[in-house]
Scaffold this motif. Structure first.
Motif, PDB file in Angstrom:
ATOM      1  N   GLY A  15       0.799  -1.225   0.000  1.00  0.00           N
ATOM      2  CA  GLY A  15       0.000   0.000   0.000  1.00  0.00           C
ATOM      3  C   GLY A  15       0.826   1.267   0.000  1.00  0.00           C
ATOM      4  O   GLY A  15       0.312   2.341   0.255  1.00  0.00           O
ATOM      5  N   GLY A  16       2.097   1.169  -0.286  1.00  0.00           N
ATOM      6  CA  GLY A  16       2.964   2.344  -0.307  1.00  0.00           C
ATOM      7  C   GLY A  16       3.734   2.430  -1.613  1.00  0.00           C
ATOM      8  O   GLY A  16       3.651   1.558  -2.466  1.00  0.00           O
ATOM      9  N   THR A  17       4.488   3.492  -1.725  1.00  0.00           N
ATOM     10  CA  THR A  17       5.290   3.734  -2.915  1.00  0.00           C
ATOM     11  C   THR A  17       6.691   4.170  -2.514  1.00  0.00           C
ATOM     12  O   THR A  17       6.848   4.979  -1.605  1.00  0.00           O
ATOM     13  CB  THR A  17       4.653   4.837  -3.785  1.00  0.00           C
ATOM     14  OG1 THR A  17       3.319   4.460  -4.112  1.00  0.00           O
ATOM     15  CG2 THR A  17       5.436   5.089  -5.052  1.00  0.00           C
ATOM     16  N   VAL A  18       7.679   3.626  -3.183  1.00  0.00           N
ATOM     17  CA  VAL A  18       9.060   4.054  -3.004  1.00  0.00           C
ATOM     18  C   VAL A  18       9.396   4.984  -4.157  1.00  0.00           C
ATOM     19  O   VAL A  18       9.118   4.667  -5.317  1.00  0.00           O
ATOM     20  CB  VAL A  18      10.033   2.853  -3.004  1.00  0.00           C
ATOM     21  CG1 VAL A  18      11.478   3.313  -3.024  1.00  0.00           C
ATOM     22  CG2 VAL A  18       9.768   1.958  -1.813  1.00  0.00           C
ATOM     23  N   VAL A  19       9.959   6.150  -3.843  1.00  0.00           N
ATOM     24  CA  VAL A  19      10.393   7.091  -4.860  1.00  0.00           C
ATOM     25  C   VAL A  19      11.906   6.973  -4.985  1.00  0.00           C
ATOM     26  O   VAL A  19      12.632   7.153  -4.016  1.00  0.00           O
ATOM     27  CB  VAL A  19      10.005   8.538  -4.492  1.00  0.00           C
ATOM     28  CG1 VAL A  19      10.501   9.520  -5.551  1.00  0.00           C
ATOM     29  CG2 VAL A  19       8.504   8.655  -4.300  1.00  0.00           C
ATOM     30  N   MET A  76      18.692  21.263   2.522  1.00  0.00           N
ATOM     31  CA  MET A  76      17.689  21.985   1.724  1.00  0.00           C
ATOM     32  C   MET A  76      17.711  21.538   0.261  1.00  0.00           C
ATOM     33  O   MET A  76      17.161  22.208  -0.601  1.00  0.00           O
ATOM     34  CB  MET A  76      17.929  23.499   1.821  1.00  0.00           C
ATOM     35  CG  MET A  76      17.679  24.055   3.211  1.00  0.00           C
ATOM     36  SD  MET A  76      16.005  23.795   3.825  1.00  0.00           S
ATOM     37  CE  MET A  76      15.113  25.003   2.875  1.00  0.00           C
ATOM     38  N   GLY A  77      18.327  20.392  -0.010  1.00  0.00           N
ATOM     39  CA  GLY A  77      18.382  19.846  -1.362  1.00  0.00           C
ATOM     40  C   GLY A  77      17.229  18.881  -1.600  1.00  0.00           C
ATOM     41  O   GLY A  77      16.086  19.141  -1.239  1.00  0.00           O
ATOM     42  N   LEU A 109      11.764  16.608  -1.661  1.00  0.00           N
ATOM     43  CA  LEU A 109      10.883  15.432  -1.638  1.00  0.00           C
ATOM     44  C   LEU A 109       9.985  15.409  -0.414  1.00  0.00           C
ATOM     45  O   LEU A 109       8.830  14.975  -0.491  1.00  0.00           O
ATOM     46  CB  LEU A 109      11.713  14.156  -1.732  1.00  0.00           C
ATOM     47  CG  LEU A 109      12.405  13.957  -3.073  1.00  0.00           C
ATOM     48  CD1 LEU A 109      13.322  12.746  -3.020  1.00  0.00           C
ATOM     49  CD2 LEU A 109      11.399  13.842  -4.207  1.00  0.00           C
ATOM     50  N   ARG A 110      10.487  15.891   0.718  1.00  0.00           N
ATOM     51  CA  ARG A 110       9.650  15.974   1.922  1.00  0.00           C
ATOM     52  C   ARG A 110       8.488  16.944   1.693  1.00  0.00           C
ATOM     53  O   ARG A 110       7.342  16.662   2.060  1.00  0.00           O
ATOM     54  CB  ARG A 110      10.479  16.388   3.127  1.00  0.00           C
ATOM     55  CG  ARG A 110       9.697  16.310   4.431  1.00  0.00           C
ATOM     56  CD  ARG A 110      10.558  16.534   5.668  1.00  0.00           C
ATOM     57  NE  ARG A 110      11.292  17.784   5.611  1.00  0.00           N
ATOM     58  CZ  ARG A 110      12.614  17.894   5.501  1.00  0.00           C
ATOM     59  NH1 ARG A 110      13.356  16.811   5.408  1.00  0.00           N
ATOM     60  NH2 ARG A 110      13.202  19.057   5.472  1.00  0.00           N
ATOM     61  N   ALA A 128       1.329  16.089  -1.073  1.00  0.00           N
ATOM     62  CA  ALA A 128       0.524  14.962  -1.548  1.00  0.00           C
ATOM     63  C   ALA A 128      -0.414  14.461  -0.466  1.00  0.00           C
ATOM     64  O   ALA A 128      -1.569  14.114  -0.735  1.00  0.00           O
ATOM     65  CB  ALA A 128       1.422  13.839  -2.046  1.00  0.00           C
ATOM     66  N   VAL A 129       0.054  14.411   0.760  1.00  0.00           N
ATOM     67  CA  VAL A 129      -0.749  13.907   1.874  1.00  0.00           C
ATOM     68  C   VAL A 129      -1.792  14.925   2.319  1.00  0.00           C
ATOM     69  O   VAL A 129      -2.940  14.580   2.595  1.00  0.00           O
ATOM     70  CB  VAL A 129       0.167  13.532   3.069  1.00  0.00           C
ATOM     71  CG1 VAL A 129      -0.648  13.282   4.319  1.00  0.00           C
ATOM     72  CG2 VAL A 129       1.006  12.319   2.721  1.00  0.00           C
TER      73      VAL A 129
END
Length: 61
Positions: free
Chosen positions: A12-16, A41-42, A47-48, A54-55
């Motif tokens: 039920g998850g995704t790895v990026v 800060m990169g 991605l965070r 997204a959430v």
């Protein structure tokens, strides 16, 4: 160049998976740019922020 792959975890998850290459195209600043993208800060930050958006901001699928 940045390539991004999304892989289903099967739970039920995704790895990026992100691969950023081509820093040498930035000339004398290539090493500095690569370090900046590897710093707090990169990509970790970018991605965070994407995940938080997204959430919290996207309507349910």
């Amino acid at each position: 160049m940045v390539s991004i792959n999304f892989r289903d975890t099967g739970r039920g998850g995704t790895v990026v998976e992100l691969c950023h290459t081509g820093f040498e195209n930035h000339g004398e600043e290539a090493a500095s740019y690569a370090r900046a993208m590897d710093a707090g800060m990169g990509w970790e930050y970018i991605l965070r922020m994407f995940a938080d958006y997204a959430v919290n901001c996207l309507p349910p699928a």
